[in-house]
Scaffold this motif. Sequence first.
Motif, PDB file in Angstrom:
ATOM      1  N   PHE A   1      -5.187  -3.204 -13.589  1.00 22.77           N
ATOM      2  CA  PHE A   1      -3.846  -3.181 -12.982  1.00 22.77           C
ATOM      3  C   PHE A   1      -3.352  -4.612 -12.830  1.00 22.77           C
ATOM      4  CE2 PHE A   1      -1.259  -3.553  -9.122  1.00 22.77           C
ATOM      5  CZ  PHE A   1      -0.315  -2.556  -9.302  1.00 22.77           C
ATOM      6  N   PRO A   2      -2.099  -4.906 -13.228  1.00 23.17           N
ATOM      7  CA  PRO A   2      -1.187  -4.073 -14.009  1.00 23.17           C
ATOM      8  C   PRO A   2      -1.487  -4.206 -15.494  1.00 23.17           C
ATOM      9  CG  PRO A   2      -0.121  -6.133 -13.486  1.00 23.17           C
ATOM     10  CD  PRO A   2      -1.482  -6.194 -12.850  1.00 23.17           C
ATOM     11  N   PRO A   3      -1.139  -3.211 -16.316  1.00 22.78           N
ATOM     12  CA  PRO A   3      -1.527  -3.253 -17.727  1.00 22.78           C
ATOM     13  C   PRO A   3      -0.752  -4.253 -18.573  1.00 22.78           C
ATOM     14  CG  PRO A   3      -0.316  -1.247 -17.214  1.00 22.78           C
ATOM     15  CD  PRO A   3      -0.599  -1.914 -15.917  1.00 22.78           C
ATOM     16  N   ASN A   4       0.512  -4.524 -18.238  1.00 21.12           N
ATOM     17  CA  ASN A   4       1.315  -5.376 -19.121  1.00 21.12           C
ATOM     18  C   ASN A   4       1.998  -6.539 -18.426  1.00 21.12           C
ATOM     19  OD1 ASN A   4       1.005  -3.902 -21.663  1.00 21.12           O
ATOM     20  ND2 ASN A   4       2.106  -2.261 -20.607  1.00 21.12           N
ATOM     21  N   ASN A   5       2.739  -6.263 -17.361  1.00 20.18           N
ATOM     22  CA  ASN A   5       3.491  -7.330 -16.706  1.00 20.18           C
ATOM     23  C   ASN A   5       3.708  -6.968 -15.245  1.00 20.18           C
ATOM     24  OD1 ASN A   5       6.015  -5.747 -16.494  1.00 20.18           O
ATOM     25  ND2 ASN A   5       6.052  -5.963 -18.724  1.00 20.18           N
ATOM     26  N   VAL A   6       4.296  -7.885 -14.497  1.00 21.02           N
ATOM     27  CA  VAL A   6       4.453  -7.656 -13.061  1.00 21.02           C
ATOM     28  C   VAL A   6       5.368  -6.469 -12.775  1.00 21.02           C
ATOM     29  CG1 VAL A   6       6.418  -9.223 -12.721  1.00 21.02           C
ATOM     30  CG2 VAL A   6       4.781  -8.838 -10.852  1.00 21.02           C
ATOM     31  N   GLY A   7       6.265  -6.141 -13.700  1.00 19.58           N
ATOM     32  CA  GLY A   7       7.123  -4.983 -13.516  1.00 19.58           C
ATOM     33  C   GLY A   7       6.345  -3.681 -13.419  1.00 19.58           C
ATOM     34  N   ASP A   8       5.152  -3.651 -14.029  1.00 20.66           N
ATOM     35  CA  ASP A   8       4.325  -2.449 -13.986  1.00 20.66           C
ATOM     36  C   ASP A   8       3.763  -2.188 -12.586  1.00 20.66           C
ATOM     37  OD1 ASP A   8       4.756  -2.056 -16.661  1.00 20.66           O
ATOM     38  OD2 ASP A   8       2.821  -2.855 -17.306  1.00 20.66           O
ATOM     39  N   CYS A   9       3.864  -3.154 -11.690  1.00 21.09           N
ATOM     40  CA  CYS A   9       3.405  -2.961 -10.311  1.00 21.09           C
ATOM     41  C   CYS A   9       4.407  -2.165  -9.483  1.00 21.09           C
ATOM     42  CB  CYS A   9       3.188  -4.305  -9.616  1.00 21.09           C
ATOM     43  SG  CYS A   9       1.955  -5.372 -10.366  1.00 21.09           S
ATOM     44  N   TYR A  10       5.642  -2.094  -9.947  1.00 20.37           N
ATOM     45  CA  TYR A  10       6.714  -1.600  -9.084  1.00 20.37           C
ATOM     46  C   TYR A  10       6.514  -0.160  -8.636  1.00 20.37           C
ATOM     47  CZ  TYR A  10      11.194  -0.043  -7.370  1.00 20.37           C
ATOM     48  OH  TYR A  10      12.171   0.512  -6.589  1.00 20.37           O
ATOM     49  N   THR A  11       6.183   0.751  -9.559  1.00 18.53           N
ATOM     50  CA  THR A  11       6.107   2.168  -9.176  1.00 18.53           C
ATOM     51  C   THR A  11       5.066   2.388  -8.091  1.00 18.53           C
ATOM     52  OG1 THR A  11       4.635   2.549 -11.069  1.00 18.53           O
ATOM     53  CG2 THR A  11       6.951   3.092 -11.358  1.00 18.53           C
ATOM     54  N   TRP A  12       3.937   1.679  -8.201  1.00 17.56           N
ATOM     55  CA  TRP A  12       2.903   1.826  -7.180  1.00 17.56           C
ATOM     56  C   TRP A  12       3.381   1.262  -5.837  1.00 17.56           C
ATOM     57  CZ3 TRP A  12      -1.043   4.266  -5.383  1.00 17.56           C
ATOM     58  CH2 TRP A  12      -1.783   3.713  -4.330  1.00 17.56           C
ATOM     59  N   LEU A  13       3.908   0.047  -5.859  1.00 13.02           N
ATOM     60  CA  LEU A  13       4.328  -0.590  -4.615  1.00 13.02           C
ATOM     61  C   LEU A  13       5.473   0.167  -3.957  1.00 13.02           C
ATOM     62  CD1 LEU A  13       4.145  -4.324  -5.747  1.00 13.02           C
ATOM     63  CD2 LEU A  13       2.533  -3.109  -4.263  1.00 13.02           C
ATOM     64  N   ASN A  14       6.351   0.738  -4.768  1.00  9.85           N
ATOM     65  CA  ASN A  14       7.463   1.519  -4.218  1.00  9.85           C
ATOM     66  C   ASN A  14       6.947   2.787  -3.535  1.00  9.85           C
ATOM     67  OD1 ASN A  14      10.327   2.152  -3.901  1.00  9.85           O
ATOM     68  ND2 ASN A  14       9.949   3.754  -5.422  1.00  9.85           N
ATOM     69  N   ALA A  15       6.032   3.501  -4.202  1.00 14.36           N
ATOM     70  CA  ALA A  15       5.463   4.710  -3.600  1.00 14.36           C
ATOM     71  C   ALA A  15       4.671   4.382  -2.340  1.00 14.36           C
ATOM     72  CB  ALA A  15       4.573   5.428  -4.614  1.00 14.36           C
ATOM     73  N   ALA A  16       4.026   3.210  -2.338  1.00 15.61           N
ATOM     74  CA  ALA A  16       3.230   2.791  -1.179  1.00 15.61           C
ATOM     75  C   ALA A  16       4.088   2.258  -0.032  1.00 15.61           C
ATOM     76  CB  ALA A  16       2.219   1.729  -1.612  1.00 15.61           C
ATOM     77  N   HIS A  17       5.413   2.244  -0.233  1.00 18.10           N
ATOM     78  CA  HIS A  17       6.357   1.747   0.776  1.00 18.10           C
ATOM     79  C   HIS A  17       6.107   0.279   1.107  1.00 18.10           C
ATOM     80  CE1 HIS A  17       6.887   6.169   2.349  1.00 18.10           C
ATOM     81  NE2 HIS A  17       7.333   5.991   1.114  1.00 18.10           N
TER      82      HIS A  17
END
Length: 430
Positions: A148-164
Amino acid sequence: MKNTVLRNYQQDAVDKALLAYKNNHRGFMCGDKMGLGKTIIALQIAEKLPKKYNMIGVVCPAFLVPKWRREILKRCDDKRKYKFALYSYSDLTDISILQQAKSVGYDLIVFDENHYCKNFKAARTVATLGDKGIHISGDRLLGLSGTFPPNNVGDCYTWLNAAHSPLALHGYETFCREFAASCYRNNFGLQVTGFVPNERWMKYFPPTYIGRTIDDVTDEIPDGLRIDNEIDVPSAIEKAEVKLFGRIIDDPDLMEKAIAACPSFDQLTEFRKMQGLAKVHEVIDYTLDAWESGEKKLLIYAYHTEVAEKIAAALLKKKLPVTLITGTNTDPDERDEITQKLNNVPESVIVATIDALKEGVDIIGFSITLFAEIDWRAYALEQCEGRTRRIGQVNKVRWVYFFFERGVDKMMRKKIAEKTKLAAAIRGTV
């Protein structure tokens, strides 16, 4: 838990996760590298977490559902009050299954291999970490991913958003513009590269993440050695490469620009397969030499099914005990069982495609892994390496990469190195 004694570093991960939840963080990510026992860590967190619903959800790739079921039966107390609900990512893309899954309250939902949810538009991401995904039914979330993340920092967003997380309060593009070194729009959408941590990142990310390599935490697992096996470029490959991209095969940066401008994706795909097939004889020779020198358990990866099939057929003609595992000849649910059996035989050669065998299996006793082809995805190669160097391995392991010294292969290796370094910077492990 029964039949289980946690190692110190596993208990450290459990303690950090429970502290994060106690401090009102909704999500925690365990990013330990492959082989350190993230499943055991998750089950211990599930046991120790204070509960209201007595229900734990687990979402994982379909081929890992049998493994999770086996681990729960093996390690969790038979008289426990809480229950588990197991779903695959593909299960939850069925709206009726998703609605049934969301009708339950969960004390914790575990998302295994959660780098699967890197694209917020993908159906499995929408069903799991999206605004109406299963995560909304969970009090706490636990992500598991060694890449984690597989490609770039943008790939972190879905997890961080769901985690509030406070890091993801204002939408995907705002997130990328804050934390990427470069973020701009073109005809292909938002382009995100690099990473620039700031005070907010350092405040909110480290308390909700733990990620260690094998060498960080233990010396009980033998060393791993990565070996580069350069191959001279055959004349047929060079001619095809020059025809596609021009005479720039010694410059990775120019090659990258030429590929980006390549008028035909199909042409590029066929060229990469041609490259793979051109390496087969080198892989066969290396395998036979290793076999003759006493290495009787080898794992061979290819990107293309056709390349894997050709390698397997050639080795079978040489009377080696070959098992071929691809996305077309084996059911995903069977692959763990197949590899478990092969772990217990004295002589075996596994030939597999990267996507068929990069996650969810323990391949113990195989000391040499050959990569007949390389992959654009740095995380996929890292996952493959992690199959053999893990708890239970008693031999030093070698990962041998076959690549051409110039051209597309050279450019791909440069991109792989860049992605690996970027992911480590985002995790804070450099």
